[in-house]
Enzyme design. Structure first.
Site, PDB file in Angstrom:
ATOM      1  N   SER B 191       0.839  -1.193   0.000  1.00  0.00           N
ATOM      2  CA  SER B 191       0.000   0.000   0.000  1.00  0.00           C
ATOM      3  C   SER B 191       0.881   1.253   0.000  1.00  0.00           C
ATOM      4  O   SER B 191       1.817   1.355  -0.788  1.00  0.00           O
ATOM      5  CB  SER B 191      -0.909  -0.068   1.232  1.00  0.00           C
ATOM      6  OG  SER B 191      -1.876   0.924   1.190  1.00  0.00           O
ATOM      7  N   ASP B 356      -8.387  -6.127  -5.196  1.00  0.00           N
ATOM      8  CA  ASP B 356      -8.007  -4.824  -4.631  1.00  0.00           C
ATOM      9  C   ASP B 356      -8.526  -3.722  -5.549  1.00  0.00           C
ATOM     10  O   ASP B 356      -8.105  -3.608  -6.694  1.00  0.00           O
ATOM     11  CB  ASP B 356      -6.473  -4.770  -4.535  1.00  0.00           C
ATOM     12  CG  ASP B 356      -5.957  -3.495  -3.876  1.00  0.00           C
ATOM     13  OD1 ASP B 356      -6.741  -2.549  -3.666  1.00  0.00           O
ATOM     14  OD2 ASP B 356      -4.755  -3.456  -3.567  1.00  0.00           O
ATOM     15  N   HIS B 389      -7.864  -4.948  -0.860  1.00  0.00           N
ATOM     16  CA  HIS B 389      -6.572  -4.319  -0.593  1.00  0.00           C
ATOM     17  C   HIS B 389      -5.861  -4.978   0.589  1.00  0.00           C
ATOM     18  O   HIS B 389      -4.638  -5.049   0.632  1.00  0.00           O
ATOM     19  CB  HIS B 389      -6.802  -2.830  -0.326  1.00  0.00           C
ATOM     20  CG  HIS B 389      -5.545  -2.057  -0.150  1.00  0.00           C
ATOM     21  ND1 HIS B 389      -4.543  -2.034  -1.097  1.00  0.00           N
ATOM     22  CD2 HIS B 389      -5.104  -1.280   0.866  1.00  0.00           C
ATOM     23  CE1 HIS B 389      -3.550  -1.271  -0.668  1.00  0.00           C
ATOM     24  NE2 HIS B 389      -3.861  -0.805   0.521  1.00  0.00           N
TER      25      HIS B 389
END
Lengths: 245, 420
Positions: B191, B356, B389
């Protein structure tokens, strides 16, 4: 790095070799490498050995549908090539990584070759993968845009045993080298040697060399190989005159 | 759905994430780094301030960091782990001072990536020296809006400068340099942490042998910027916000909790939410005809929001989400990503997670395409995952397979690297 014009003679004119001899070369009997592989499947990767002879030392090589990366690893170790693999299956990608083969997990059907610039590889290999893609013409065109030389191998659906099977039994054949039923086979483009020749003609692709494999032996292609060859391998390039798209 | 049979959706098996998270290695386990304690280092002072991207020469900057494993004599076995939005320097092991540091949430769980860092784990502390530091602007020990401004003797609050991923990475570089490390084996993060890895590759090409970018794209898409804005708006609209000057008073916890709920929705996926909660009610079997928290998914979000508000600072949330919005790797190439990545020399591994939608696979592929078009060494793994995610934190089995493969073959790949 590689100019096929300077090598008008195909590098290989070896006599067909028996399977036992191939095995001594130490070729990996990695059956699950084969597109749509399952067991049982052909043991000998005749095309691996042949491709190792065709590819020049130190070349850059892109293998589309590289499976577990055994061909690229062998080329790296034996011919010092700079390898790049493309493979869609996660488990196979993981195997490539274990071998240290750089790999991109992409689907050829997504038209992914725009990842690579024009003429960015000396060789682009499509080993028993052409018959699995949705758009073979696009893949052929793109591989010869990205690579200076293309190497394509595929199972010959014109082989006499397949013809015989359809003629006598009336169903699609399930053989050791084609172990799937029609409804679950990854081979969605069933082509013959003759089909491929016409395909190249139609797409203005120059055939540099032709090889065939049958009954455990391989060699330069012969007249009646549309009938006799179990598998075929072609070395291709785009004619110099038609460099444009 | 919680029947004995494993739920699957769209053919992807869904594992209960709570169950997975309960499988912690206790501190005395041979595969745990054991008890850990944070360290501090000042990396910018009056004589050596850091010129932030916004133009301010800033000091002091204190960095909280943890290290695991031993630095080799040649100092050539160091790996930097970079954390995401709400992360901290406590990446592995068990905090031995959770109470003293007023971080009680650390006492019932190990560091945020304990599954990946430790003896025999992918980031093997028997082999590597692992560093993880808290980013600037956060609230876990590194200088941020809740830190005391030496000029006023009060917390910075909103007078804290707007910091960026670029600033974070330059702070990390100072830390790494002061630890005596010239070159890192890898910088790895997911991320926002993955974006720090990208930034390292661009800013310090000679100092990273490789980078591992998980669930991160060259920039956040408009949708992500929008969710961040809504989250920040919830905080700044809280009556307790008081223009960021709330320290020592009632904090804007309600706003922060809403921001976290919004964020949490973006970390999950349609598939994982359906599998985990479906349309089930929390207590009853049918509608109660009231507007309270009735559905399991509501209860879950509420819990996530409330527990987050207890452990995070609202101002830090504002600053870090802004850094997330601002990051765009292509700025190094005047908007051209290929140009931006041109100076990089490292071996790349990029991993995306199919469900995601915050940092979608298409964005990871943008990064990969920009790299392959200039012959950079790159490995791309597109994992099928139902976890959205959060996949980068939950797909540990897959990562445990590919990360060691990638690291152990760095030398081999280096030998056949293309001179771009």
């Amino acid at each position: 790095m590689l100019d096929t014009k300077e090598n008008p003679e195909p590098p290989i004119r070896s006599k067909p070799r028996p399977v036992a001899e191939l095995e001594q070369v130490g070729l990996e009997a990695d059956a699950s490498d084969i597109a749509g592989g399952g067991s049982p499947a052909p043991i000998v990767r005749w095309d691996h050995e042949l491709i190792q002879k065709i590819v020049t030392p130190g070349a850059t090589v892109l293998d589309l549908g590289c499976g577990r990366g055994s061909l690229l690893a062998a080329l790296r170790d034996n011919k010092r090539v700079i390898p790049q693999g493309v493979e869609v299956d996660t488990d196979k990608v993981a195997k490539c990584m274990q071998k240290g083969v750089p790999v991109l997990q992409l689907n050829l059907d997504d038209g992914i070759l725009d990842f690579f610039p024009d003429r960015s590889f000396d060789f682009v290999i499509l080993e028993k993968t052409l018959q699995t893609v949705t758009r073979p013409e696009q893949v052929l065109r793109e591989m010869l845009r990205v690579g200076r030389v293309g190497v394509v191998s595929f199972p010959n659906f014109g082989h006499w045993r397949i013809r015989e099977h359809i003629r006598t039994k009336g169903t699609m054949p399930v053989t050791p080298s084609l172990p799937h039923e029609w409804y679950n086979t990854p081979n969605i483009r069933m082509l013959t040697v003759l089909d491929f020749e016409l395909f190249c003609e139609r797409n203005k692709v120059e055939i540099v060399e032709r090889y065939s494999f049958a009954d455990g032996e391989y060699g330069p292609m012969e007249e009646d190989d549309n009938f006799n060859a179990e598998e075929a391998l072609y070395v291709l390039r785009r004619p110099a005159a038609s460099n444009g798209r | 759905m919680s029947d004995s049979s494993k739920p699957t959706l769209k053919g992807i098996p869904v594992v209960d994430t709570e169950l997975r998270q309960s499988k912690y290695d206790p501190p005395d386990s041979p595969s745990s780094v054991g008890y850990t304690s944070p360290q501090r280092m000042q990396v910018a002072d009056e004589n050596d301030p850091l010129r932030l991207e916004c133009g301010i020469d800033f000091f002091p900057i204190n960095v909280e960091y943890e290290t695991y494993g031993a630095l080799s004599a040649n100092k050539d076995n160091a790996i930097l782990i970079t954390h995401a939005l709400s992360g901290d320097a406590h990446a592995a092991g068990w905090s031995d001072e959770a109470d003293r540091t007023k971080r009680p949430w650390r006492s019932d769980r190990p560091g945020w990536w304990d599954s990946m860092i430790g003896p025999g784990k992918p980031f093997d502390t028997d082999r590597y020296f692992i560093i993880c530091s808290n980013v600037m602007g956060s609230c876990y020990g590194t200088t941020g809006p809740a830190s005391t401004d030496p000029k006023t003797g009060k917390p910075y609050g909103l007078s804290f400068p707007v910091v960026t991923v670029n600033d974070w990475v330059r702070v990390q570089e100072r830390l790494v340099t002061r630890l005596g490390i010239e070159k890192l084996v890898t910088v790895c993060g997911g991320s926002l942490g993955g974006q720090q890895a990208i930034e390292w590759a661009i800013l310090y090409p000679e100092r990273v042998q490789s980078v591992i970018v998980l669930a991160a794209t060259p920039h956040l898409m408009a949708q992500g910027v929008a969710f961040n804005y809504a989250g920040r708006h919830a905080i700044t609209s809280d009556p307790n916000f008081n223009n960021g000057d709330y320290y020592g008073q009632n904090e804007p916890d309600k706003g922060l909790s809403v921001a976290r709920m919004i964020g949490h929705i973006t970390y999950l996926s349609d598939v994982s939410m359906t599998s985990k909660f479906g349309r089930r009610f929390q207590t009853s079997d049918s509608r109660g005809f009231n507007l309270d928290t009735e559905y399991q998914v509501e209860s879950y979000l509420r819990h996530q929001g409330e527990s987050f508000a207890k452990r995070f600072d609202s101002n830090a949330y504002l600053y870090i989400t802004r850094a997330m919005d601002y990051y765009d790797a292509s700025e190094h190439g005047d908007g051209d990503l290929i140009k931006a990545l041109a100076p990089t020399l490292c071996d790349w591994m990029v991993v995306s997670f199919s469900s995601d939608w915050l940092y979608p696979p298409s964005g990871s592929e943008q990064l990969v395409r920009a790299l392959t078009r200039t012959h950079k060494a790159v490995t791309y793994v597109a994992l099928e995952s139902p976890y959205g995610h959060d996949g980068f934190l939950l797909e540990t089995e897959r990562l445990m397979d590919i990360i060691p493969s990638f690291l152990s073959t760095l030398e081999l790949r280096g030998k056949t690297k293309r001179s771009a």
